[in-house]
Design a protein around this motif. Structure first.
Motif, short mmCIF file in Angstrom:
data_model
loop_
_atom_site.label_atom_id
_atom_site.label_comp_id
_atom_site.label_asym_id
_atom_site.label_seq_id
_atom_site.Cartn_x
_atom_site.Cartn_y
_atom_site.Cartn_z
N MET A 120 53.59 52.74 28.76
CA MET A 120 55.01 52.38 28.63
C MET A 120 55.72 53.15 27.52
SD MET A 120 55.31 50.29 31.12
CE MET A 120 56.85 49.37 30.92
N ASN A 121 54.98 53.57 26.48
CA ASN A 121 55.67 54.25 25.37
C ASN A 121 55.78 55.77 25.57
OD1 ASN A 121 53.24 55.48 24.48
ND2 ASN A 121 52.85 53.88 22.96
N GLY A 122 55.34 56.25 26.73
CA GLY A 122 55.57 57.64 27.07
C GLY A 122 54.53 58.62 26.58
N THR A 123 53.45 58.16 25.96
CA THR A 123 52.44 59.10 25.46
C THR A 123 51.35 59.39 26.49
OG1 THR A 123 51.27 57.25 24.41
CG2 THR A 123 52.80 58.50 23.04
N VAL A 169 56.35 58.43 19.87
CA VAL A 169 55.89 57.21 20.52
C VAL A 169 57.09 56.30 20.77
CG1 VAL A 169 54.38 55.21 20.33
CG2 VAL A 169 53.67 57.40 19.34
N GLY A 170 57.37 56.00 22.04
CA GLY A 170 58.52 55.16 22.35
C GLY A 170 59.81 55.77 21.84
N ASP A 171 60.54 54.99 21.02
CA ASP A 171 61.78 55.51 20.46
C ASP A 171 61.55 56.33 19.20
OD1 ASP A 171 61.18 53.64 18.53
OD2 ASP A 171 62.84 52.29 19.00
N GLY A 172 60.27 56.42 18.79
CA GLY A 172 59.94 57.27 17.64
C GLY A 172 60.26 56.68 16.29
N GLN A 173 60.76 55.44 16.26
CA GLN A 173 61.15 54.83 14.98
C GLN A 173 59.96 54.09 14.38
OE1 GLN A 173 64.28 55.41 13.70
NE2 GLN A 173 64.37 56.76 15.48
N ASP A 174 59.44 54.58 13.29
CA ASP A 174 58.34 53.90 12.60
C ASP A 174 58.26 54.44 11.19
OD1 ASP A 174 55.24 53.73 11.82
OD2 ASP A 174 55.71 52.18 13.28
N GLU A 175 57.96 53.55 10.24
CA GLU A 175 57.95 53.96 8.83
C GLU A 175 56.83 54.94 8.52
OE1 GLU A 175 56.74 50.86 6.08
OE2 GLU A 175 56.05 49.63 7.76
N HIS A 176 55.78 54.96 9.35
CA HIS A 176 54.64 55.81 9.05
C HIS A 176 54.63 57.11 9.85
CE1 HIS A 176 53.26 52.48 6.74
NE2 HIS A 176 53.01 51.72 7.78
#
Length: 994
Positions: free
Chosen positions: A187-190, A481-488
């Motif tokens: 689902m997250n496109g990877t 990953v998905g919308d690409g929004q992540d702190e790491h």
């Protein structure tokens, strides 16, 4: 004298008046026989569950168990691994945590499937003819049987945990979560389907991960193949006609290069039919070489021109039986980069033009002049570097599909169709020799040979593997990953590298470097395997669509939920049941419009997902689904640590662990790798039967597990000797504490200096032990405790205080203070050592505190008051101990000379500086030195006095003590015999009067 008058010349026997140690604690441990009794007792009283109940509300501490594979008896590496884990869990529990341990097993995958196939083959059955869910049921039963065996073997090592409720990757809930975690990648496109060369086992007919490959010596064919230069300038399309020359480029091509041939060297002749390019390195010096003379049997001829790396040319031509040659000139990178060659089989009769395509010469950094010719034959379907070169140039349309799943050439390949590289037993097939013979016939060989070298093999079948281009499913690690929004980070790789550097502590530190370099350089993750026993890739593809089409994969949350609900109730077998596609798709999408994927997930995805169904989903997991510790062998940097990192970074954005602890491999006593064929393996079961599990655990504690460890009969004998010395220390304490009661305890401030010094050492060691356990440094912990027990206690404190314990009155301050300290030492030593010597510390504890509900493992390590720390006293006592060493050395010298027997026969004179003398009370120091009298002198050290090189300011002259030997305490004192009771000193006379 009348007959009933006592004979006053015969001294009474005072032994019965001494307070000698009394205990039933045996010196011979009998561990192999007694350990099972304690195991049964722990199970009877439910010790693990009692700890969970009593620890409610404490900070949780969870070591997540890396799952062993359920297919055989334990080896010594398993024992090392589980013992270290147990020490981590037990020590953190005793330091105030709620330390939970849920053991687990990897149940899916090729090793178990392979065992069932072997059983079928032995009966002449074909696995592919068995209904798949029947086959899967047999795999499940096989795994369940070995789980029961291994569980009992692990428990026998004293490992505590939730053995009655472990996690299994084949449990229905686990299979559901594994599928659910896979669907997150969907689902997250990877997730994507691609085609690239992967390590492939022809015997097992499946792709292998790097972690499933080991390297063994293998003899390969080596061939030197010349490629004729066709023209300058690369062909635009791979299928140009041979006669379609680019006139301008051909005219610009130097005449000598037109007649030249570029030579490659390979150890995989079977890949020549799939050659699509030749690679060179612009940093290497190349030359054009002419043959001037040859041996009669050479495949070269006088006048032949070959392009070779200068550093390798002489060796290549010697292999080709060229007896004289010359370097015509250098060949520049610009010239090489403009060349196009013909395949060695181009134009060959009977091939129908199969190889009549251009072979471009391309640059590649992977080419070296360490061996070979300086040119690399490039078959992008059969090599990682080869593939990368083609990806870089956008030439994926030039990939070949010439080799099948059994390493056989496919029917469309001329001459070689049906010939295999390796047969079903992993032996060499006919493909290599057939290709070599055809090259000879086509004039496409200048030399051949054989080479023994390290070659990849499947660690299960032990058979060689090949690189083979196949359609596989991948997780893209550089795609957002998905919308690409992540702190790491936005990609799996970014998140993993951030986790490695900022979120995880590594023990040892080298583990960080190892995993970081792997993650930094790794390609996309191959998720699929072509097998039957595992969790399937629960996805559907659109019928007739290409992998590059945007609607190729069905991404539907409702479909996913149906699949997960079925897996929760029935397990992954639901995927293979009749009508499964309709069941999951009907009413949501048209089932006929989609194809069901039947590949299974790489077993590393299973184990990489365990954090989700163990840490996240279980009540004894962690609040945030992240483990405090992952602990495995160093091979798991490319295995479980690696797959868990990738999987978690793809689904929850970070590593699923805060600490990673790594141990090395176990070798024999000579440092050799253990091997059944060498006969140097040691089974944990054999050690336990001979010595007991505590000896095996002690070996683990004494080893530096962060490096490779050695084990063998002599090493185990040394371990057993250390154990006996420690057991003797504990036995003395038990014997002496028989009449201790809390009400006779002496407060620290009222204790003699020696007792206060021992409390200082206890406080110091307590801090070191707890810090060591927190840092997983079991070797450091045990070394410190063992040194304290054998040197500070047995050789110093116990030796000094035996006189007060045995001979003083029961209520003397010195004796009561000593017993108080012994009680403190008992609780500290049993607490410090309980995580290591689980059986022995239980035995010691129950000897003193018997009872059905009593157990050292229900205790915490006691808190130690900080005010026991006394650096001033420690400094003064350090002086005393240094002086005492000189006195002890002097006494030993006199004993060897037979001038004295026991140390109590001596009254040494100790020569000190005025400063040192001011710190020593002669009367008390005589007790410390276990002599009957002692004189301190500040006179210069006389000639002949005993000294030690490291204490040059102290000298000792040993004199015999004056007086008679006390029949009760054995001190030699002037007053012996002058008291109301015969043959005793004043102290003993007073005690006897009491």
């Amino acid at each position: 004298m009348s007959s009933d008058t006592p004979d006053q010349t015969v001294a009474p026997d005072y032994k019965s008046t001494l307070n000698l140690p009394q205990t039933d604690f045996p010196m011979r441990a009998g561990l192999p026989k007694r350990e099972p009794e304690w195991l049964a007792r722990w199970e009877r009283i439910g010790i693990y569950d009692r700890l969970r109940a009593s620890a409610a509300g404490r900070p949780p501490f969870v070591l997540h168990d890396g799952p062993p594979y359920a297919n055989g008896h334990l080896h010594i590496g398993h024992a090392l691994n589980k013992t270290i884990k147990d020490m981590i869990v037990r020590s953190h529990q005793m330091m105030g945590h709620d330390a939970r341990y849920v053991p687990g097993w990897d149940c899916h995958g090729l090793p178990i499937e392979w065992k069932i196939e072997e059983k079928y083959r032995a009966k002449g059955r074909d696995k592919d003819e068995v209904p798949i869910n029947d086959f899967r049921r047999e795999c499940r039963e096989f795994a369940a049987g070995w789980i029961d065996v291994q569980r009992e073997e692990f428990k026998r090592l004293g490992v505590t945990g939730a053995w009655d409720r472990p996690y299994l990757t084949m449990d229905f809930h686990a299979e559901r979560v594994i599928a659910e975690e896979f669907q997150k990648f969907l689902m997250n496109g990877t997730l994507y389907q691609g085609s690239k060369p992967v390590m492939w086992s022809p015997v097992e007919k499946t792709a292998l991960a790097e972690a499933e490959v080991e390297y063994h010596e293998h003899q390969s064919h080596t061939i030197w193949v010349p490629f004729s230069v066709r023209r300058g300038g690369h062909a635009v399309m791979p299928d140009d006609e041979v006669t379609d020359f680019d006139g301008a480029n051909q005219a610009a091509l130097a005449e000598d290069l037109k007649a030249a041939r570029i030579v490659i060297w390979t150890t995989t002749p079977w890949t020549i039919p799939s050659n699509r390019a030749i690679a060179f390195n612009p940093a290497i010096d190349y030359g054009l070489y002419r043959v001037n003379a040859t041996q009669d049997e050479s495949w070269t001829a006088v006048g032949d021109l070959y392009v070779l790396a200068d550093a390798l040319a002489a060796g290549v031509l010697e292999q080709a039986r060229v007896t004289a040659h010359e370097r015509v000139r250098g060949v520049t990178p610009d010239e090489l980069g403009g060349l196009t060659c013909a395949h060695p089989f181009a134009g060959i009769d009977g091939a129908d033009g199969f190889w009549d395509y251009d072979v471009p010469v391309i640059d590649g950094d992977h080419v070296t002049d360490d061996a070979g010719t300086g040119f690399v034959h490039t078959a992008p379907s059969h090599g990682a570097d080869d593939f990368d070169c083609f990806v870089k140039r956008g030439w994926l349309d030039r990939m070949t599909y010439n080799v099948g799943e059994e390493s056989e050439f496919l029917p469309h390949v001329p001459f070689f169709a049906g010939l295999s590289v390796f047969d079903r037993k992993g032996k060499e097939g006919k493909a290599n020799r057939a290709v070599i013979d055809k090259l000879v016939a086509a004039g496409g060989l200048i030399a051949r040979g054989r080479l023994k070298h390290s070659y990849p093999h499947s660690w299960r079948s032990k058979a060689p593997v090949i690189f083979r281009n196949t359609p596989q499913w991948f997780a893209a690690i550089d795609k957002p990953v998905g919308d690409g929004q992540d702190e790491h980070g936005t990609t799996i790789r970014q998140r993993a590298l951030t986790s490695i550097d900022k979120l995880v502590t590594w023990t040892p530190r080298s583990g960080r470097n190892r995993l970081h370099s792997m993650i930094e350089a790794r390609p996309d993750w191959v998720l699929s395997r072509q097998r039957a026993w595992g969790v399937p890739l629960t996805c559907f593809t659109k019928a007739g669509a290409q992998p590059t089409d945007p609607d190729f994969l069905l991404r539907n949350a409702e479909v996913n939920a149906r699949i997960c609900a079925a897996f929760e109730a029935e397990g992954a077998d639901a995927w293979y049941a009749d009508g499964a596609k309709q069941r999951f798709l009907e009413g949501i999408v048209d089932p006929d419009a989609y194809e069901q994927v039947f590949d299974i997930l790489d077993v590393w995805f299973d184990s990489g997902s365990t954090h989700a169904f163990v840490l996240r989903d279980r009540e004894d997991g962690t609040p945030d689904g992240i483990a405090d510790v992952y602990m495995e062998g160093t091979d798991q940097h490319r295995g479980w640590f690696h797959s868990s990192m990738l999987q978690a970074c793809g689904t929850m954005g970070r590593a699923p662990y805060r600490n990673v602890v790594t141990h090395g491999f176990t070798l024999d006593e000579k440092g050799n790798k253990m091997s059944k064929s060498l006969g140097n393996t040691i089974a944990p079961e054999d050690i336990v039967k001979q010595y007991g599990a505590d000896i095996l655990r002690l070996w683990v504690a004494q080893a530096d597990y962060t490096a490779d460890q050695r084990i063998g009969p002599e090493i185990l004998k040394g371990t057993a000797d250390s154990y006996r010395r420690l057991r003797n220390t504990l036995r003395f304490m038990l014997g002496s504490l028989g009449d201790y009661r809390p009400e006779i305890a002496v407060a620290r401030d009222d204790m003699p200096e020696l007792e206060r010094y021992m409390l200082h050492l206890v406080e110091q060691l307590d801090r070191q032990v707890k810090a060591g356990y927190a840092a997983f440094d079991f070797q450091g912990v045990f070394q410190k405790v063992f040194q304290f027990a054998t040197i500070d206690l047995s050789a110093l404190y116990f030796d000094i205080r035996k006189d007060a314990l045995y001979c003083d009155g029961i209520d003397s301050l010195e004796r009561r203070a000593a017993l108080t300290v012994l009680d403190i030492l008992f609780h500290r030593l049993t607490g410090w050592l309980a995580p290591i010597l689980v059986f022995t510390m239980e035995e010691v504890w129950l000897e003193r505190f018997p009872g059905e509900d009593s157990s050292v493992h229900l205790q915490d390590m006691p808190d130690t008051p900080g005010d026991w720390h006394d650096p001033v006293l420690a400094e003064r006592t350090a002086t005393h101990r240094a002086v005492r060493r000189v006195v002890t050395g002097a006494l030993e010298k006199e004993r060897q000379a037979k001038t004295i027997g026991a140390s109590l026969e001596a009254a040494p004179v100790v020569y000190l500086t005025a400063d040192a003398a001011a710190k020593i009370d002669a009367g008390k120091f005589a007790t410390l030195c276990i002599v009957s009298d002692l004189v301190v002198s500040t006179d210069p050290i006389p000639e002949g006095a005993f000294t030690l090189p490291d204490v040059p300011e102290v000298g000792v002259v040993v004199r015999r003590a004056e007086g008679a030997k006390c029949d009760r305490c054995w001190k030699v004192l002037p007053d012996v015999g002058t008291h109301s009771r015969p043959g005793v000193c004043a102290r003993c006379d007073d005690v006897l009067g009491q």
